[in-house]
Enzyme design. Structure first.
Site, PDB file in Angstrom:
ATOM      1  N   HIS A 123      38.752  -6.860  19.951  1.00 51.66           N
ATOM      2  CA  HIS A 123      37.335  -6.490  19.962  1.00 51.66           C
ATOM      3  C   HIS A 123      36.893  -5.957  21.320  1.00 51.66           C
ATOM      4  O   HIS A 123      35.890  -5.251  21.409  1.00 51.66           O
ATOM      5  CB  HIS A 123      36.453  -7.669  19.507  1.00 51.66           C
ATOM      6  CG  HIS A 123      36.246  -8.752  20.511  1.00 51.66           C
ATOM      7  ND1 HIS A 123      36.931  -9.935  20.489  1.00 51.66           N
ATOM      8  CD2 HIS A 123      35.397  -8.854  21.570  1.00 51.66           C
ATOM      9  CE1 HIS A 123      36.527 -10.721  21.466  1.00 51.66           C
ATOM     10  NE2 HIS A 123      35.593 -10.076  22.148  1.00 51.66           N
ATOM     11  N   ASP A 147      42.828 -10.770  16.351  1.00 54.45           N
ATOM     12  CA  ASP A 147      41.989 -10.190  17.408  1.00 54.45           C
ATOM     13  C   ASP A 147      42.767  -9.990  18.706  1.00 54.45           C
ATOM     14  O   ASP A 147      42.320 -10.375  19.785  1.00 54.45           O
ATOM     15  CB  ASP A 147      40.756 -11.067  17.655  1.00 54.45           C
ATOM     16  CG  ASP A 147      39.639 -10.314  18.388  1.00 54.45           C
ATOM     17  OD1 ASP A 147      39.808  -9.105  18.625  1.00 54.45           O
ATOM     18  OD2 ASP A 147      38.622 -10.944  18.721  1.00 54.45           O
ATOM     19  N   SER A 158      36.540 -12.602  27.239  1.00 53.01           N
ATOM     20  CA  SER A 158      37.411 -12.239  26.118  1.00 53.01           C
ATOM     21  C   SER A 158      38.710 -11.626  26.597  1.00 53.01           C
ATOM     22  O   SER A 158      38.712 -10.666  27.379  1.00 53.01           O
ATOM     23  CB  SER A 158      36.705 -11.213  25.213  1.00 53.01           C
ATOM     24  OG  SER A 158      36.071 -11.826  24.148  1.00 53.01           O
TER      25      SER A 158
END
Length: 392
Positions: free
Chosen positions: A87, A133, A212
């Site tokens: 993402h 992800d 992230s």
């Protein structure tokens, strides 16, 4: 964003050589010395990931021309390749090739290293797996960048609740931020980026948007997870962070290195005319409140058929859609339901258990479902057919 229990699941991208043994500092408490040592050894291998994409002029106004996203990543092998979250780099994705994923028109993707945060190095996307992800990057010009060495992947199956956890990343663009806490829980299953459940590691080490893709480390300096999301009422850290376990990273690595998209979601997207059963299974038995499960006498495991395609393979085989629902705390739960407990003899607990079997089959193949209804179970054979997307 995914909502559950009044909290928001926030994916941690923000807009706008650790393989050797850890040498301990000589000052401070034992725990402090360990944190300092891990940060010192692993920090140089953690990168800031910067994504920007300029929109087409026909699609953007004067104040909406460029989107900038920040995240983290870390060197994961001796070739200098970098793991991050999909993402984080999704806005750059263009045409997928067998051995790589090209950048979209107007997109740039760079990383910077500890010590020279102002120097941006161009990277390309090697491979991506949206299921978990993850994305793998490599430097366009490795000779121009530092070579800090990889952070070794640990064995996330050996983690224990309560052990130390250290996060390194770039929250809100603050390069190379180190935080520490503990492993709060294991196998905290929640839907990830594309709705497929991930058995996350839960930690209270502070992570925020921009973390992230950065590593979650144990006290030996091994990466036991990739920081991915937080559960928070207001979009900022509230003590519950989630990381993709390192063993999932290890399992995905071969296909990531091979290049292009991999995983179930990618396979489904690339096969719009794939064979299907013509039914929707959007709920698990365990999603039902405990009292309602007992009242309905539901089986211990399985997925609930929430819809069927008119005259589709499942409907013709006798599988039915629910006709009634009950409300529990404002949420609707179907009743008078069919529950799929096994497919071809394999136990079913999540929708992905069915997806994995179906994606490996061809049109005309027959699968055997074990179906619970009204307290009894029976076996049903369903012949797979081409069913338009949105009707599986």
């Amino acid at each position: 964003m995914l909502h559950g229990a009044g909290l928001v699941l926030v994916l941690l991208a923000v807009g706008s050589a650790a393989g050797c043994a850890i040498s301990q500092p000589t000052e401070g408490l034992d725990d402090e010395r360990n944190t300092i040592a891990v940060a010192r050894e692993a920090g140089p291998s953690v990168v800031s990931v910067r994504v920007s994409r300029t929109a087409e002029e026909d699609d953007a106004g004067p104040d909406e021309m460029t989107e900038v996203i920040g995240g983290s990543g870390f060197v994961v092998n001796d070739e200098g390749q970098i793991i991050t979250n999909f993402h984080v780099i999704a806005a750059t994705v263009g045409e997928a090739k067998e051995d790589r994923i090209d950048l979209a028109p107007g997109a740039t993707l760079t990383v910077s290293f500890l010590g020279t945060p102002e120097v941006e190095h161009d990277v390309r996307v090697v491979g991506a797996n949206p299921d978990v992800d993850l994305a793998l990057l490599e430097l366009v010009d490795p000779a121009a960048a530092p070579d800090p060495g990889p952070i070794p992947l640990g064995d996330s199956d050996r983690l224990q609740v309560g052990q130390k956890a250290i996060a390194i990343g770039n929250p809100f663009g603050l390069h190379s931020t180190v935080t520490a806490g503990i492993v709060s829980a294991l196998e905290r299953e929640r839907p990830g980026l594309v709705g497929i459940e991930i058995p996350y590691i839960q930690t209270d080490a502070a992570i925020n948007p921009g973390n992230s893709g950065g590593p979650l480390l144990d006290s030996s300096g091994e990466a036991v997870g990739v920081n991915n999301a937080i559960l928070a009422p207001a979009g900022t850290f509230a003590g519950i962070g989630l990381a993709v376990p390192s063993n999932l990273v290890a399992e995905a690595m071969a296909e990531l290195r091979a290049g292009g998209f991999s995983g179930l979601a990618a396979a489904a997207a690339q096969l719009p005319e794939r064979p299907r059963m013509g039914m929707e299974v959007a709920l698990r038995v365990v999603d039902y409140p405990r009292g309602l499960r007992a009242e309905l006498g539901l089986p211990e495991h399985g997925v609930v058929v929430t819809d069927t395609s008119a005259d589709g393979p499942a409907e013709r085989a006798g599988i039915r859609r629910p006709e009634n629902v009950v409300l529990v705390n404002g949420r609707a739960f179907p009743v008078d339901i069919d529950v799929i407990t096994h497919i071809d003899g394999q136990r079913v607990t999540r929708p992905i258990d069915i997806q994995r079997v179906i994606l490996g089959r061809e049109e005309g193949d027959v699968v055997t479902l074990r179906v619970w209804r009204d307290g009894t179970e029976r076996e049903v054979e369903v012949a797979l057919e081409i069913v338009p997307l949105g009707e599986d």
